[in-house]
Design a protein around this motif. Structure first.
Motif, PDB file in Angstrom:
ATOM      1  N   ARG A   1       0.827  -1.206   0.000  1.00  0.00           N
ATOM      2  CA  ARG A   1       0.000   0.000   0.000  1.00  0.00           C
ATOM      3  C   ARG A   1       0.858   1.252   0.000  1.00  0.00           C
ATOM      4  O   ARG A   1       0.475   2.283  -0.518  1.00  0.00           O
ATOM      5  CB  ARG A   1      -0.893   0.039   1.237  1.00  0.00           C
ATOM      6  N   LEU A   2       1.999   1.183   0.649  1.00  0.00           N
ATOM      7  CA  LEU A   2       2.819   2.380   0.815  1.00  0.00           C
ATOM      8  C   LEU A   2       4.105   2.332   0.004  1.00  0.00           C
ATOM      9  O   LEU A   2       4.942   3.208   0.120  1.00  0.00           O
ATOM     10  CB  LEU A   2       3.140   2.567   2.301  1.00  0.00           C
TER      11      LEU A   2
ATOM     12  N   GLU B   1      -0.873   9.436   3.234  1.00  0.00           N
ATOM     13  CA  GLU B   1      -2.101   8.639   3.174  1.00  0.00           C
ATOM     14  C   GLU B   1      -3.158   9.206   4.126  1.00  0.00           C
ATOM     15  O   GLU B   1      -4.328   9.303   3.770  1.00  0.00           O
ATOM     16  CB  GLU B   1      -1.818   7.174   3.525  1.00  0.00           C
TER      17      GLU B   1
ATOM     18  N   HIS C   1      -7.087   5.805  -5.165  1.00  0.00           N
ATOM     19  CA  HIS C   1      -7.838   5.927  -3.924  1.00  0.00           C
ATOM     20  C   HIS C   1      -9.317   5.968  -4.247  1.00  0.00           C
ATOM     21  O   HIS C   1      -9.726   6.537  -5.252  1.00  0.00           O
ATOM     22  CB  HIS C   1      -7.429   7.197  -3.180  1.00  0.00           C
TER      23      HIS C   1
ATOM     24  N   ARG D   1      -6.719   3.808  -0.121  1.00  0.00           N
ATOM     25  CA  ARG D   1      -5.957   3.315  -1.269  1.00  0.00           C
ATOM     26  C   ARG D   1      -6.471   1.941  -1.674  1.00  0.00           C
ATOM     27  O   ARG D   1      -6.667   1.070  -0.853  1.00  0.00           O
ATOM     28  CB  ARG D   1      -4.484   3.238  -0.911  1.00  0.00           C
TER      29      ARG D   1
END
Length: 85
Positions: free
Chosen positions: A22-23, A36, A78, A84
């Motif tokens: 995700r990051l 985020e 997103h 996300r």
């Protein structure tokens, strides 16, 4: 009391888990998490609140402006709630 390290040659070391996909894409995980959160705040409270959060958390102004004003240039997709996907 002294503790000794016991090593077992039959046990192989375990590699640390990979950074969350995700990051992934940002070299600094903490900054990625703050960005985020800013995106989620934008969806919940609006752009001014998200911009204030990013400024107070030392997010580079150019990054904050790009993320908040140009969603098509974000490093990930997103949903309408800023999550996300």
């Amino acid at each position: 009391m002294r503790m000794e390290t016991i090593t077992d040659p039959t046990i192989e070391p375990v590699a640390p888990p990979p950074v969350s996909s995700r990051l992934a894409g940002r070299p600094d995980l903490l900054t990625a998490q703050k960005v985020e959160v800013g995106i989620i705040l934008q969806a919940m409270l609006g752009t001014p609140a998200a911009a204030e959060y990013m400024e107070s958390n030392a997010i580079d102004p150019q990054v904050a402006q790009r993320v908040l004003n140009s969603p098509e240039q974000r490093r990930g997709r997103h949903d309408a709630f800023g999550i996300r996907c």
